[in-house]
Design a protein around this motif. Structure first.
Motif, short mmCIF file in Angstrom:
data_model
loop_
_atom_site.label_atom_id
_atom_site.label_comp_id
_atom_site.label_asym_id
_atom_site.label_seq_id
_atom_site.Cartn_x
_atom_site.Cartn_y
_atom_site.Cartn_z
N ASP A 345 0.74 -1.48 0.05
CA ASP A 345 -0.08 0.12 0.03
C ASP A 345 0.84 1.14 0.01
N MET A 346 1.91 1.13 1.06
CA MET A 346 2.52 2.30 1.04
C MET A 346 3.28 2.78 -0.30
N ILE A 347 3.86 1.84 -1.12
CA ILE A 347 4.60 1.96 -2.25
C ILE A 347 3.56 2.15 -3.25
N ALA A 348 2.21 1.75 -3.14
CA ALA A 348 1.44 1.81 -4.60
C ALA A 348 1.09 3.33 -4.44
N ARG A 349 0.74 4.17 -3.26
CA ARG A 349 -0.08 5.25 -3.33
C ARG A 349 0.73 6.28 -4.15
N PRO A 350 2.18 6.57 -3.65
CA PRO A 350 2.59 7.70 -4.46
C PRO A 350 2.82 7.12 -6.00
N THR A 351 3.09 5.92 -6.29
CA THR A 351 3.36 5.53 -7.66
C THR A 351 1.86 5.77 -8.41
N THR A 352 0.79 5.41 -7.92
CA THR A 352 -0.37 5.74 -8.46
C THR A 352 -0.64 7.27 -8.65
N GLY A 353 -0.07 7.95 -7.77
CA GLY A 353 -0.13 9.50 -8.01
C GLY A 353 0.71 9.84 -9.31
N ILE A 354 2.03 9.32 -9.49
CA ILE A 354 2.89 9.57 -10.47
C ILE A 354 2.02 9.34 -11.80
N ILE A 355 1.40 7.98 -11.81
CA ILE A 355 0.86 7.44 -13.05
C ILE A 355 -0.36 8.39 -13.39
N ALA A 356 -1.18 8.83 -12.29
CA ALA A 356 -2.43 9.49 -12.48
C ALA A 356 -1.89 10.72 -12.97
N ASN A 357 -0.73 11.32 -12.93
CA ASN A 357 -0.44 12.56 -13.27
C ASN A 357 0.29 12.52 -14.74
N SER A 358 0.43 11.47 -15.19
CA SER A 358 0.97 11.56 -16.49
C SER A 358 -0.07 11.98 -17.57
N LYS A 359 0.47 12.40 -18.87
CA LYS A 359 -0.26 13.28 -19.70
C LYS A 359 -1.27 12.04 -20.32
N TRP A 360 -1.17 10.83 -20.27
CA TRP A 360 -1.92 9.95 -20.80
C TRP A 360 -3.25 9.51 -19.99
N VAL A 361 -2.84 9.48 -18.54
CA VAL A 361 -3.85 9.10 -17.55
C VAL A 361 -4.81 10.46 -17.20
N ARG A 362 -4.08 11.57 -16.93
CA ARG A 362 -4.90 12.72 -16.19
C ARG A 362 -6.02 12.98 -16.93
N PRO A 363 -6.28 13.15 -18.13
CA PRO A 363 -7.44 13.61 -18.70
C PRO A 363 -8.57 12.49 -18.73
N ARG A 364 -8.10 11.29 -18.06
CA ARG A 364 -9.06 10.17 -18.13
C ARG A 364 -9.05 9.54 -16.76
N ILE A 365 -8.59 10.74 -15.88
CA ILE A 365 -8.50 9.86 -14.42
C ILE A 365 -9.70 9.31 -13.85
N GLN A 366 -10.88 9.50 -14.26
CA GLN A 366 -11.93 9.01 -13.56
C GLN A 366 -12.11 7.43 -14.17
#
Lengths: 543, 372
Positions: A345-366
């Protein structure tokens, strides 16, 4: 009973700390993050760095305390049961009341933040927590414990949780998912430290001494609060606008028109102060807690989806260790499963943050959010197929991953839907609605286990509910995105000069005004500054 | 896996069977029941091995308990309990326990099987817990593998005293005991003397009581609660002792009702509350459980602290919080001043620039005027 459930979980948590914290920061500096141009409706450009990282650190402390304190508290249950001669479910009410107050106090927290800003509320919350625990150290009956630990400390934690999440939205825009991921990562880190610390305190100081020391430790929330420097439209952009536009004005013909160009933010504010006298009751309430959110399509989708999801969110964690013991695994290995879960969990949270911030995911974060919920649900549905210890270890790893993903994006998606300006009220309304299902989830799971005598029905129920919630969110967000795109087209066709933010509806103007009005107290000293500068300029003009 | 483990790694397997006859029925009964038992034992043995194959890992001490209820030729219910424990150095002990409830006329057998190792010198120990008076039969059995060993002299001893034994079969020997009081408890050993000496020891003891290893911490003026539990066996009575110097003094709660309150919460659990604690209450306490066959003690430690003890760390943490908050606020004020200072400089520069431009402009306009 939820309390039982939480208690079982907490009793078996032995975790090692690992620093998943700075991963994201270093990853950022290597240039990983590329964000799309998400427009802000705050009225200013958030710094996306600088002091913002200190704010993230403070927020992670606050969030960590708020989420993990009830869980870590259960170490004291056995002793308290013996001292007060009460049953397990009676003692478990303490954590139930604490959780309920933390989530139920959301709207009050939102109102206070809307009125006073994040910093005073968090400091006050920290003080409340400290006072609550210190007074609990001198309690002589279980009722007093309910009040001191349950209500007072729970409310203090509520005043910590919401403002921490809100202020991230004010400091970050482009890197907001990362900031959210890091802030939420505080929860497993804090659990790592609080659980063994509580055990150590209890062994050396007994329960009364431990409560005294815990009260002092909770005062550290005030430190976190001190880091939450107020920020608003006047603090950041006015100066830059002033200096840039001021220069331009001075270079051209010096007329009084330059004064008006210099302070665009002033005009709507002055208008607003004139209007304030003529406001009616509804608008006044909406200023403090934005009930008009219930007309907001995105908000309603999020609310329904999340309320459904929380029915099956916490129950599997609570029952993982008992399930492991049920199928014949010894106590320490069962506890180790939870440790694995927490570390992943501890590792997954910041990693998800990074992935969610990428240009491919952010517009479709929902979509990403809906996917992670559905993934979580699928894990639970497959859990009964896991046989033996290895199967459960694999399940724990995937569960930890899914849990971290959902938690990291929990508030980010809400910010994304309603915009940072209305997020303050939105988070309060959402937490009080979620409060019911969060508290209901584990007891329903417990009832299923008791009725059927088998854990698999609980897992199936949780998995089904979450898959359903994920699918609902996916479909509804697809619809929402299409509607938003349509509205955007219509706005462009109409040629509306005021660029409304993507995520809100036509109330963009009102939001902006509301935001500038609501940040009143924070802007007081700066308004005076501006007045002073204006006078100077006038002086130079006359020359 | 463990079955292979037990077959390959273990040496001689001697099954020690204990047969119980509680109320002494007709002579025919014991043999009947023994046969029944051995049949069901065999069934259970195979089942146990199958069970072991599935789940117990190597190199770990695992205890499996299988409870079966079989209705054989006996009119009552036979409850069979099996404990198979595999412990470290390749010794396996199989314990078969049978007990039946019901009428007085029922016959109960408890069989304890101990596998004697083949290697000489090493001996197997078996701990048997008894809480009430019973008749037991301890037997040593030699595995068929080693039936070639002839001329074995078997002796059963308790300490230095020899006990008369019965040759149950060619390869098993047993003694029958009536345990009615504490004097009969102790260690019984069976020794097989041939070319090598093989022995096994049975430790008959009362149930153990668990106290608390970690000290109970409490504060002056507060109440401390001490809990003692007995696992599985119900004691007749509980007594609490406080250690005064080297003596143990019994606590009479009827005499000192303001200080001590002793409650028997349930059959197996006792609570003692010590009210209005003072520093003198520091020390070691004992809870004693009385069984038919003897007494057993559990140890508890009490530590009484004054409130100053946790207060110091709390105040230290509060001081740390105050210092950090002050530092943060001071830093903020400092950085704001810096910004204001730099802004004022910028404004000053702009004003200077304006002045110079104006003066230039005026000069230009005047020049223009002049030109015109």
């Amino acid at each position: 009973m939820l309390g039982d459930a939480i208690c079982i979980f907490c009793k078996n948590t032995h975790i090692l700390c690992s620093a998943g914290y700075w991963e994201a920061v270093f990853a950022q500096r290597s240039g990983w993050t590329m964000s799309p141009s998400v427009r802000s409706d705050l009225g200013y450009v958030p710094p996306d760095g600088g002091w913002g990282w200190a704010v993230v650190f403070g927020a992670s402390i606050s969030v960590g305390f708020a989420y993990t304190f009830p869980k870590a508290f259960t170490i004291y249950f056995k002793e308290l049961q013996a001292v007060y001669s009460i049953s397990y479910s009676q003692i478990a009410w303490i954590t139930s009341i604490m959780c309920a107050t933390t989530y139920g106090g959301g709207p009050i927290s939102s109102i206070l933040v809307n009125r006073y800003g994040s910093r005073p509320v968090v400091i006050f919350g920290g003080l409340l927590c400290g006072i609550g625990m210190v007074s609990a150290a001198f309690c002589t009956s279980i009722l007093q414990l309910y009040i001191c630990v349950g209500f007072i400390t729970g409310f203090g934690l509520a005043l910590n949780l919401q403002p921490s999440v809100i202020i991230i939205g004010k400091y970050f825009l482009k890197r907001r998912p990362i900031a959210n991921g890091l802030a939420m990562a505080g929860s497993p880190v804090m659990l790592c430290t609080l659980a063994p610390l509580n055990q150590f305190l209890f062994d050396n100081f007994g329960w009364r001494g431990s409560f005294l020391i815990l009260g002092a430790i909770l005062l550290n929330c005030c430190v976190a609060g001190a880091l939450f420097r107020p920020i608003g439209p006047a603090t950041v952009p006015v100066k830059t606008q002033m200096t840039e536009e001021g220069k331009g004005a001075l270079k051209e013909e010096v007329t009084e028109d330059a004064m008006e160009m210099n302070s665009p933010t002033d005009v709507p504010m002055e208008n607003k102060t004139e209007e304030e006298g003529g406001k009616d009751c509804c608008e006044k309430i909406n200023r403090y807690l934005d009930f008009s959110l219930f007309k907001h399509r995105g908000f309603l989708i999020y609310l329904i989806g999340n309320v459904l999801m929380f029915l099956g969110f916490f129950a599997p964690i609570v029952f993982l260790a008992p399930y492991a013991k049920h199928i014949g695994i010894d106590e320490y290995s069962a506890a180790f499963l939870l440790s694995i879960l927490a570390i992943v969990d501890m590792i997954a949270r910041p990693t998800t943050g990074i992935i969610a911030n990428s240009k491919w995911v952010r517009p479709r974060i929902q979509y990403f959010f809906s996917f992670s919920i559905a993934f979580n649900g699928t894990c639970h549905l497959l859990c009964p197929l896991a046989s033996g210890y290895t199967g459960l270890v694999v399940y724990s790893i995937f569960f930890g991953l899914a849990f971290g993903m959902v938690c990291a994006m929990l508030f980010e998606t809400l910010m994304d839907l309603v915009g940072a300006a209305r997020f303050t009220s939105a988070v309060g309304l959402v937490t009080i609605a979620e409060c019911c299902t969060i508290l209901l989830g584990p007891p329903i799971g417990g009832t299923l286990i008791d009725t059927f005598g088998d854990y698999k029905y609980m897992f199936i129920k949780c998995g089904a509910v979450m898959v359903l919630a994920g699918t609902f969110l996916f479909i509804m967000n697809y619809y929402n995105y299409r509607m938003l795109a349509k509205e955007e087209k219509e706005r462009k066709v109409k040629g509306d000069p005021k660029e409304d933010p993507v995520r809100t509806e036509n109330e963009g103007k009102n939001n902006w005004n509301k935001e500038t009005a609501q940040d009143g107290p924070e802007l007081e000293p700066l308004r005076e500054e501006r007045e002073g500068l204006k006078k100077e300029m006038n002086g130079t003009n006359e020359v | 896996m463990p079955a292979a483990f037990s077959e390959k790694r273990l040496g001689l397997r001697l099954l020690l069977c204990l047969s119980f006859s509680l109320s002494g029925g007709s002579p025919a009964d014991p043999t009947v029941t023994t046969q029944d038992v051995s049949k069901s034992q065999a069934n259970l043995l195979t089942k146990m091995q199958a069970g072991l194959n599935e789940s117990s890992p190597e190199h770990m001490t695992t205890t499996q308990t299988v409870n079966q209820q079989t209705q054989g030729n006996l009119s009552d219910h036979l409850t069979l309990g099996h404990n198979i424990s595999t412990s470290g150095p390749g010794l396996a002990t199989k314990e078969f326990k049978q007990a039946s409830g019901g009428n007085v006329s029922d016959v109960t057998f408890v069989e304890y099987e101990v596998l004697l190792p083949g290697v000489s010198g090493t001996s197997v120990e078996k701990n048997i817990t008894l809480d009430r008076g019973t008749r037991i039969e301890l037997s040593c059995r030699l595995d068929n593998k080693y039936s070639h060993l002839k001329s074995l002299q078997v002796t059963w001893k308790r300490g230095n005293e020899t006990v008369r034994h019965i040759n149950k079969t060619e390869t098993s020997w047993s003694i029958q005991l009536r345990i009615l009081d504490n004097s009969k408890l102790g260690s019984y050993s069976c020794t097989l003397k041939g070319e090598e000496e093989i022995s096994a020891v049975f430790n008959l003891q009362v149930p153990k009581i668990e106290g608390k290893e970690k000290p109970i911490v409490s504060y002056e003026g507060d109440t401390a609660v001490m809990i003692c539990k007995s696992f599985g066996y119900t004691p007749i009575a509980w007594t609490w002792y406080v250690t005064n110097g080297s003596e143990q003094i019994a606590i009479n709660d009827t005499l000192l009702t303001n200080k001590y309150v002793i409650n028997r919460i349930s059959a197996n659990v006792t609570h003692m509350k010590i009210l209005k604690l003072t520093k003198e209450d520091n020390g070691v306490y004992w809870c004693e459980a009385a069984f038919e066959l003897g007494k057993s003690k559990g140890k508890l430690k009490l530590k009484v602290l004054s409130l100053m003890v946790p207060l110091k760390p709390s105040l230290a943490i509060v001081a740390e919080v105050v210092i950090l908050v002050t530092i943060i606020f001071l830093y903020e004020m400092y950085s704001k001043k810096k910004e204001k200072g730099s802004e004022a400089e910028k404004e000053f520069d702009q004003i200077e620039q304006l002045k110079s431009e104006e003066s230039n402009g005026l000069e230009n306009s005047s020049a223009r005027h002049r030109k015109i």
